[in-house]
Design an enzyme around this catalytic site. Structure first.
Site, PDB file in Angstrom:
ATOM      1  N   SER A  30      -5.303   0.270  -9.693  1.00  0.00           N
ATOM      2  CA  SER A  30      -6.639  -0.207 -10.049  1.00  0.00           C
ATOM      3  C   SER A  30      -7.707   0.869  -9.836  1.00  0.00           C
ATOM      4  O   SER A  30      -8.682   0.945 -10.601  1.00  0.00           O
ATOM      5  CB  SER A  30      -6.982  -1.460  -9.244  1.00  0.00           C
ATOM      6  OG  SER A  30      -6.925  -1.190  -7.864  1.00  0.00           O
ATOM      7  N   GLU A 103       4.989   9.281 -10.097  1.00  0.00           N
ATOM      8  CA  GLU A 103       3.802   9.846  -9.428  1.00  0.00           C
ATOM      9  C   GLU A 103       4.196  11.061  -8.608  1.00  0.00           C
ATOM     10  O   GLU A 103       3.477  12.074  -8.578  1.00  0.00           O
ATOM     11  CB  GLU A 103       3.162   8.785  -8.531  1.00  0.00           C
ATOM     12  CG  GLU A 103       2.494   7.670  -9.330  1.00  0.00           C
ATOM     13  CD  GLU A 103       2.020   6.501  -8.488  1.00  0.00           C
ATOM     14  OE1 GLU A 103       1.182   5.739  -8.984  1.00  0.00           O
ATOM     15  OE2 GLU A 103       2.483   6.323  -7.352  1.00  0.00           O
ATOM     16  N   LYS A 121      -8.286   1.994   2.918  1.00  0.00           N
ATOM     17  CA  LYS A 121      -6.954   2.624   2.894  1.00  0.00           C
ATOM     18  C   LYS A 121      -6.791   3.751   3.914  1.00  0.00           C
ATOM     19  O   LYS A 121      -5.722   4.336   4.042  1.00  0.00           O
ATOM     20  CB  LYS A 121      -6.668   3.181   1.499  1.00  0.00           C
ATOM     21  CG  LYS A 121      -6.074   2.177   0.551  1.00  0.00           C
ATOM     22  CD  LYS A 121      -7.019   1.711  -0.478  1.00  0.00           C
ATOM     23  CE  LYS A 121      -6.363   0.838  -1.520  1.00  0.00           C
ATOM     24  NZ  LYS A 121      -6.034   1.593  -2.701  1.00  0.00           N
TER      25      LYS A 121
HETATM   26  C1  5RP Z   1       0.974   2.939  -7.718  1.00  0.00           C
HETATM   27  C2  5RP Z   1       0.231   3.591  -6.610  1.00  0.00           C
HETATM   28  C3  5RP Z   1      -1.228   3.308  -6.521  1.00  0.00           C
HETATM   29  O1  5RP Z   1      -1.918   4.505  -6.556  1.00  0.00           O
HETATM   30  C4  5RP Z   1      -1.503   2.589  -5.227  1.00  0.00           C
HETATM   31  O2  5RP Z   1      -0.703   1.424  -5.180  1.00  0.00           O
HETATM   32  C5  5RP Z   1      -2.975   2.216  -5.090  1.00  0.00           C
HETATM   33  O3  5RP Z   1      -3.302   1.279  -6.061  1.00  0.00           O
HETATM   34  P1  5RP Z   1      -4.745   0.612  -6.120  1.00  0.00           P
HETATM   35  O4  5RP Z   1      -5.687   1.682  -6.529  1.00  0.00           O
HETATM   36  O5  5RP Z   1      -4.599  -0.490  -7.134  1.00  0.00           O
HETATM   37  O6  5RP Z   1      -5.042   0.064  -4.750  1.00  0.00           O
HETATM   38  O7  5RP Z   1       0.748   4.320  -5.803  1.00  0.00           O
HETATM   39  O8  5RP Z   1       2.342   3.182  -7.632  1.00  0.00           O
END
Ligand code: 5RP
Length: 217
Positions: A30, A103, A121
């Protein structure tokens, strides 16, 4: 400021780092979606983007951004992606969206990895967020029992198949003091495709959206 506003703010800060004509690596999630949504007006000025997931590829294509295959690309000067947790060493947990393997590949192939998160985070010690591990389906039970012997509690992500056709184990109750050591150990289990620790190749720049604005580390 809401969490969404913080995500928008870091996305705008990352956009300032995008130079015309480059190949851009683009992550998933997101926060990254906020970044992707700003790319529309720049679409013609980018050489193109290497996406870390089918979902991001679809979103980029809808904005007119040219999609490139990593195998056809010489270098990726900049990779922008979110994370589920980040510590002061810029070690990350990623894979909440299940795109961790691609990724990791795009991050490894990139010269500069800019990670964009909101301040919920930021952690002192990684591991509060369950660590995603992508596993070849036939190895699920084998990998789960090896992870249990390391002290983790693996929970299969129900109904989820990765873009690579594999399954995810979300590993709870890990206290991760030595992220590079654990990252290497998990990768050594037969059947593990990749794990969501990004510590051997951490972020180069961490942008954190907070009440104070965008903090840079
Ligand atoms: C997807 C990821 C995303 O970067 C991670 O989950 C963070 O997502 P968000 O920005 O929705 O919190 O690693 O595999």
């Amino acid at each position: 400021m809401t969490q969404d506003e913080k995500k928008q703010a870091v996305a705008r800060a990352a956009l300032e780092l995008v130079e015309p004509g480059i190949v851009l690596g683009v992550g998933t999630g997101s926060t990254t979606n906020c970044f992707i949504d700003l790319l529309g007006p720049l679409a013609d000025r980018l050489h193109g983007a290497v996406s870390s997931s089918e979902a991001s590829a679809e979103r980029l294509a809808a904005l007119g951004v040219r999609l490139l295959d990593l195998t056809d690309v010489g270098r990726i000067p900049l990779y922008v992606d979110g994370a589920d947790e980040a510590n002061a060493k810029l070690h990350l947990i990623k894979g909440g969206g299940g795109a961790l393997t691609r990724e990791k590949i795009v991050a490894a192939a990139s010269e500069r990895f800019v990670c964009i998160i909101d301040d919920t985070k930021r952690v002192e010690t990684l591991g509060r967020f369950p660590l995603p591990v992508e596993v070849i389906p036939m190895a699920r039970n084998h990998v789960a029992s090896r992870i249990e012997s390391l002290g983790g509690r693996p929970v299969p992500r129900e109904g989820f198949v990765t873009d690579n056709g594999n399954v995810i184990l979300d590993v709870h109750e890990l206290r991760i003091d030595d992220a590079p050591g654990l990252e290497t150990e998990l990768d050594g289990i037969a059947g593990v495709v990749a794990n969501g620790l990004f510590s051997r190749r951490p972020a180069d720049l961490l942008l954190i959206g907070s009440e104070q604005g965008v903090e840079r580390f």
